[in-house]
Design a protein around this motif. Structure first.
Motif, PDB file in Angstrom:
ATOM      1  N   VAL A  56       0.719  -1.119   0.139  1.00  0.00           N
ATOM      2  CA  VAL A  56      -0.547   0.136  -0.102  1.00  0.00           C
ATOM      3  C   VAL A  56       0.624   1.893  -0.135  1.00  0.00           C
ATOM      4  O   VAL A  56       1.997   1.301   1.151  1.00  0.00           O
ATOM      5  N   TYR A  57       0.375   2.185  -0.985  1.00  0.00           N
ATOM      6  CA  TYR A  57       1.081   3.194  -0.932  1.00  0.00           C
ATOM      7  C   TYR A  57      -0.476   4.505  -0.416  1.00  0.00           C
ATOM      8  O   TYR A  57      -0.979   4.670  -0.845  1.00  0.00           O
ATOM      9  N   SER A  58       0.706   5.727   0.315  1.00  0.00           N
ATOM     10  CA  SER A  58      -0.542   6.784   0.307  1.00  0.00           C
ATOM     11  C   SER A  58       0.282   8.506  -0.510  1.00  0.00           C
ATOM     12  O   SER A  58       1.310   8.289  -0.263  1.00  0.00           O
ATOM     13  N   TYR A  66      -1.728   3.734   7.117  1.00  0.00           N
ATOM     14  CA  TYR A  66      -0.369   3.139   7.866  1.00  0.00           C
ATOM     15  C   TYR A  66      -0.949   2.141   9.026  1.00  0.00           C
ATOM     16  O   TYR A  66      -0.144   1.316   9.109  1.00  0.00           O
ATOM     17  N   LEU A  67      -2.072   2.880   9.776  1.00  0.00           N
ATOM     18  CA  LEU A  67      -2.086   2.757  10.893  1.00  0.00           C
ATOM     19  C   LEU A  67      -2.751   0.926  10.276  1.00  0.00           C
ATOM     20  O   LEU A  67      -3.244  -0.555  11.067  1.00  0.00           O
ATOM     21  N   ALA A  68      -4.116   1.534   9.515  1.00  0.00           N
ATOM     22  CA  ALA A  68      -4.865   0.560   9.090  1.00  0.00           C
ATOM     23  C   ALA A  68      -4.290  -0.984   8.409  1.00  0.00           C
ATOM     24  O   ALA A  68      -4.991  -2.187   8.672  1.00  0.00           O
ATOM     25  N   SER A 107       4.815   6.478   1.770  1.00  0.00           N
ATOM     26  CA  SER A 107       3.959   7.903   1.356  1.00  0.00           C
ATOM     27  C   SER A 107       4.611   9.195   1.663  1.00  0.00           C
ATOM     28  O   SER A 107       6.199   8.996   1.367  1.00  0.00           O
ATOM     29  N   ALA A 108       4.295  10.056   0.505  1.00  0.00           N
ATOM     30  CA  ALA A 108       4.817  11.260   0.316  1.00  0.00           C
ATOM     31  C   ALA A 108       3.789  12.400  -0.110  1.00  0.00           C
ATOM     32  O   ALA A 108       2.729  12.506   0.263  1.00  0.00           O
ATOM     33  N   ALA A 109       4.471  13.243  -0.112  1.00  0.00           N
ATOM     34  CA  ALA A 109       3.337  15.167   0.204  1.00  0.00           C
ATOM     35  C   ALA A 109       3.169  15.680  -0.938  1.00  0.00           C
ATOM     36  O   ALA A 109       2.348  15.646  -1.376  1.00  0.00           O
ATOM     37  N   ILE A 110       4.086  14.914  -1.996  1.00  0.00           N
ATOM     38  CA  ILE A 110       4.004  15.795  -3.582  1.00  0.00           C
ATOM     39  C   ILE A 110       2.332  15.461  -4.149  1.00  0.00           C
ATOM     40  O   ILE A 110       2.950  13.847  -4.370  1.00  0.00           O
ATOM     41  N   LEU A 111       1.462  16.236  -4.865  1.00  0.00           N
ATOM     42  CA  LEU A 111       0.901  15.479  -5.051  1.00  0.00           C
ATOM     43  C   LEU A 111       0.770  14.499  -6.085  1.00  0.00           C
ATOM     44  O   LEU A 111       1.415  15.006  -7.337  1.00  0.00           O
TER      45      LEU A 111
END
Length: 321
Positions: A56-58, A66-68, A107-111
């Motif tokens: 999974v990526y977010s 992340y928690l799920a 995960s990353a901040a760039i849209l």
């Protein structure tokens, strides 16, 4: 499974509410934070349908997936506090979470940044003939990035095992979807134009989300190509930060109140009450359990050391020094 879904939503709610309160009151978390309070059903419903071999990526609203996926809570909390025991060694903060052991690829901040990363992972799974699926979470705003169109097209062309999960909370920061897209169009319809199977589901109904995700992941795993889920939901707090937003014109009180009334935890408990009259007591017990767990994680983070300045360039390319 039904009780597990509710329990996981309560856990995420407790963790994020604890972090939001501590963020505001203690001023020890200096990273931008994007909370999923009110959106718990999307991550829980989808991630509960994954297998241990899936990844999974977010995007930036990353705590919930992340928690799920079973990500280490202590490591996440330490990361948000910028401590060396964090899951990214205190360097990434809230928007750069990772736990490969739990199947959370990052995960990353760039849209839209992690959308093509998930497609790349799915391509590697397909080339290796592995029955694995890459899942990528993103908001409705990311569907307007060019990389989204490119990724969906590439995934459709090569029939890749990737599940695109759009958490449509109706806003790209403060811009409503209705002001960004032509009237009468939907994100789901646009994705279908690529030949991709797509479904639109009530993102606050964790049982409906789980059912849709289970079907989607099965089809991806069986070689039917990519799948797109549009999950209608709503964030309760500001786009970034711990605060409740004032009625400043872009979201009216009536709109917010209507979504508060559709709380995914309350909806799930209501759906189970006829068959399990103990559900309300269980939810209350879970709130107590997970508030204590979240408080302990914060104390662990605050007791952890900051990264050593001597390690500032560790992991960087030698040619850049």
């Amino acid at each position: 499974m039904t009780h597990r879904l509710v329990r996981e939503m309560v856990r995420i709610r407790c963790v994020e509410e604890t972090l939001a309160e501590r963020y505001r009151d203690e001023q020890e978390m200096r990273t931008p934070t994007h909370f999923s309070i009110g959106q718990e059903a999307t991550s829980v419903g989808v991630c509960a349908a994954t297998r241990d071999t899936d990844v999974v990526y977010s995007g930036h609203r990353s705590h919930a997936p992340y928690l799920a996926m079973g990500g280490d809570l202590r490591a996440m909390t330490a990361e948000i506090h910028g401590r060396a025991t964090g899951c990214a060694a205190g360097r990434g903060g809230s928007v750069h979470l990772v736990d490969h052991a739990a199947g959370f690829g990052g995960s990353a901040a760039i849209l839209g940044e992690m959308i093509p990363v998930a497609v790349g992972a799915a391509w590697s799974f397909a080339m290796a003939g592995e029955p694995r699926v890459a899942v990528t979470f993103f908001g409705d705003g990311a569907t307007e990035e060019g990389v989204f169109a490119e990724s969906v097209n590439f995934a459709a062309l090569h029939r890749l095992p990737v599940l695109f999960v759009c958490e449509n909370n109706g806003y790209s920061i403060e811009s409503p979807l209705r002001s960004r897209q032509p009237e009468g169009t939907t994100i789901t319809d646009r994705v279908r134009s690529y030949g991709v199977t797509a479904s639109r589901v009530d993102g606050n109904d964790v049982f409906a989300v789980h059912c849709a995700a289970d079907e989607a992941l099965t089809r991806c795993r069986e070689g039917d190509g990519p799948y797109f889920l549009e999950l209608d939901t709503y964030r309760w707090r500001e786009h970034v930060g711990p605060n409740w937003e004032p009625d400043d014109g872009y979201r009216g009180k009536a709109e917010v109140d209507s979504w508060l009334g559709r709380c995914p935890i309350r909806q799930a408990a209501d759906a189970l009450r006829d068959t399990d009259p103990t559900i309300d007591r269980l939810v209350e017990d879970w709130y107590g359990e997970f508030r204590a767990e979240a408080a302990e994680a914060v104390e662990y983070a605050k007791a952890s050391p900051f990264p050593d300045v001597a390690d500032l360039l560790a992991g960087s390319d030698e040619r850049t020094r």
